[in-house]
Design a protein around this motif. Sequence first.
Motif: not given
Length: 145
Positions: A36-38, A44-50
Amino acid sequence: MVKALILFFAFLISILSIACTSTPTANSESSNVTNADPKDLPPGLNTQPIQPSANTTPGIPPANQVTNIAPGATPTPGIDPKSAVRTMKPGEKIPGIDPAAAKRQMNQKVDPSKLPPEFRDALKNMNSAPANTPPPTMMKKKPTQ
Protein backbone atom coordinates in the motif's frame (compact mmCIF):
# COMPACT_ATOMS: atom_id res chain seq x y z
CA MET A 1 -28.68 -48.27 -15.07
CA VAL A 2 -27.17 -47.10 -18.36
CA LYS A 3 -28.42 -43.56 -17.76
CA ALA A 4 -26.82 -43.57 -14.32
CA LEU A 5 -23.46 -44.71 -15.72
CA ILE A 6 -23.55 -42.11 -18.48
CA LEU A 7 -24.41 -39.41 -15.94
CA PHE A 8 -21.62 -40.58 -13.64
CA PHE A 9 -18.99 -40.52 -16.39
CA ALA A 10 -20.16 -37.13 -17.64
CA PHE A 11 -19.87 -35.80 -14.10
CA LEU A 12 -16.42 -37.36 -13.69
CA ILE A 13 -15.18 -35.89 -16.98
CA SER A 14 -16.50 -32.43 -16.13
CA ILE A 15 -14.83 -32.51 -12.70
CA LEU A 16 -11.53 -33.65 -14.22
CA SER A 17 -11.65 -30.96 -16.90
CA ILE A 18 -12.29 -28.25 -14.32
CA ALA A 19 -9.64 -29.57 -11.93
CA CYS A 20 -6.92 -29.97 -14.55
CA THR A 21 -7.10 -26.55 -16.14
CA SER A 22 -3.83 -24.67 -16.43
CA THR A 23 -5.25 -21.15 -16.59
CA PRO A 24 -4.31 -19.32 -13.39
CA THR A 25 -7.00 -17.51 -11.48
CA ALA A 26 -6.59 -14.13 -9.82
CA ASN A 27 -6.28 -15.72 -6.37
CA SER A 28 -3.73 -18.37 -7.37
CA GLU A 29 -1.02 -15.83 -8.21
CA SER A 30 0.67 -15.51 -4.82
CA SER A 31 4.01 -14.29 -6.18
CA ASN A 32 2.71 -10.78 -6.87
CA VAL A 33 3.22 -8.74 -3.70
CA THR A 34 1.71 -5.29 -3.64
CA ASN A 35 2.42 -2.73 -0.97
CA ALA A 36 0.00 0.00 0.00
CA ASP A 37 1.30 3.42 -0.90
CA PRO A 38 1.17 5.59 2.27
CA LYS A 39 0.13 8.66 0.26
CA ASP A 40 -3.05 6.83 -0.89
CA LEU A 41 -4.16 6.02 2.67
CA PRO A 42 -6.56 8.23 4.63
CA PRO A 43 -4.97 10.41 7.31
CA GLY A 44 -4.31 8.56 10.56
CA LEU A 45 -3.71 5.15 8.96
CA ASN A 46 -0.28 3.58 8.72
CA THR A 47 1.02 0.57 6.81
CA GLN A 48 3.09 -0.60 9.78
CA PRO A 49 1.56 -3.24 12.08
CA ILE A 50 0.50 -2.11 15.54
CA GLN A 51 2.93 -3.30 18.20
CA PRO A 52 1.13 -4.99 21.11
CA SER A 53 1.69 -3.60 24.57
CA ALA A 54 0.32 -4.13 28.06
CA ASN A 55 -1.37 -0.71 27.92
CA THR A 56 -3.42 -1.51 24.79
CA THR A 57 -4.63 -4.96 25.84
CA PRO A 58 -6.58 -4.57 29.09
CA GLY A 59 -6.82 -7.73 31.15
CA ILE A 60 -3.95 -9.45 29.36
CA PRO A 61 -0.64 -9.17 31.21
CA PRO A 62 2.67 -8.92 29.35
CA ALA A 63 4.19 -12.28 28.43
CA ASN A 64 7.05 -11.94 30.93
CA GLN A 65 4.62 -11.37 33.83
CA VAL A 66 2.29 -14.34 33.27
CA THR A 67 2.11 -16.50 36.37
CA ASN A 68 1.45 -20.19 36.40
CA ILE A 69 -1.61 -21.29 38.34
CA ALA A 70 -1.12 -24.15 40.76
CA PRO A 71 -3.14 -27.27 39.97
CA GLY A 72 -6.22 -27.89 42.09
CA ALA A 73 -6.93 -30.82 44.36
CA THR A 74 -6.20 -34.11 42.65
CA PRO A 75 -8.34 -36.12 42.43
CA THR A 76 -11.27 -33.71 42.32
CA PRO A 77 -13.45 -34.25 45.38
CA GLY A 78 -16.82 -35.83 44.60
CA ILE A 79 -15.84 -37.20 41.17
CA ASP A 80 -14.91 -40.84 40.86
CA PRO A 81 -12.38 -41.11 37.97
CA LYS A 82 -13.54 -44.66 37.15
CA SER A 83 -17.18 -43.69 36.59
CA ALA A 84 -16.55 -40.26 35.06
CA VAL A 85 -15.90 -41.59 31.54
CA ARG A 86 -18.22 -44.58 31.32
CA THR A 87 -21.17 -44.59 28.91
CA MET A 88 -24.76 -44.54 30.09
CA LYS A 89 -26.92 -47.62 29.61
CA PRO A 90 -30.38 -47.18 28.06
CA GLY A 91 -32.92 -46.26 30.72
CA GLU A 92 -30.26 -45.47 33.33
CA LYS A 93 -31.00 -42.45 35.48
CA ILE A 94 -28.50 -39.57 35.59
CA PRO A 95 -27.35 -39.15 39.18
CA GLY A 96 -28.31 -35.82 40.75
CA ILE A 97 -31.15 -35.05 38.32
CA ASP A 98 -34.67 -35.56 39.62
CA PRO A 99 -36.85 -36.77 36.70
CA ALA A 100 -39.99 -35.22 38.19
CA ALA A 101 -38.30 -31.81 38.56
CA ALA A 102 -36.95 -32.00 34.99
CA LYS A 103 -40.42 -32.84 33.63
CA ARG A 104 -41.98 -30.03 35.67
CA GLN A 105 -39.43 -27.51 34.32
CA MET A 106 -39.91 -28.67 30.74
CA ASN A 107 -43.69 -28.22 31.01
CA GLN A 108 -43.55 -24.66 32.37
CA LYS A 109 -45.36 -22.01 30.36
CA VAL A 110 -43.02 -19.43 28.84
CA ASP A 111 -43.83 -15.72 28.72
CA PRO A 112 -43.12 -14.84 25.06
CA SER A 113 -42.48 -11.19 25.89
CA LYS A 114 -39.34 -12.21 27.81
CA LEU A 115 -37.88 -14.16 24.88
CA PRO A 116 -35.57 -12.85 22.13
CA PRO A 117 -37.40 -11.92 18.88
CA GLU A 118 -36.24 -14.99 16.94
CA PHE A 119 -37.67 -17.33 19.61
CA ARG A 120 -40.94 -15.38 19.65
CA ASP A 121 -41.23 -15.79 15.88
CA ALA A 122 -40.52 -19.52 16.17
CA LEU A 123 -43.23 -19.88 18.83
CA LYS A 124 -45.72 -18.01 16.63
CA ASN A 125 -44.93 -20.30 13.69
CA MET A 126 -45.26 -23.42 15.87
CA ASN A 127 -48.58 -22.30 17.32
CA SER A 128 -50.07 -21.24 13.97
CA ALA A 129 -49.71 -24.67 12.31
CA PRO A 130 -52.74 -26.99 12.59
CA ALA A 131 -52.28 -29.95 14.91
CA ASN A 132 -52.60 -32.55 12.16
CA THR A 133 -50.00 -30.93 9.87
CA PRO A 134 -47.05 -33.27 9.33
CA PRO A 135 -43.58 -31.87 9.94
CA PRO A 136 -41.84 -30.45 6.86
CA THR A 137 -39.58 -32.83 4.99
CA MET A 138 -36.48 -32.16 2.95
CA MET A 139 -37.73 -33.92 -0.17
CA LYS A 140 -41.09 -35.28 -1.15
CA LYS A 141 -41.54 -37.89 -3.76
CA LYS A 142 -43.60 -36.65 -6.62
CA PRO A 143 -46.48 -38.93 -7.56
CA THR A 144 -45.83 -40.94 -10.70
CA GLN A 145 -48.39 -40.65 -13.46
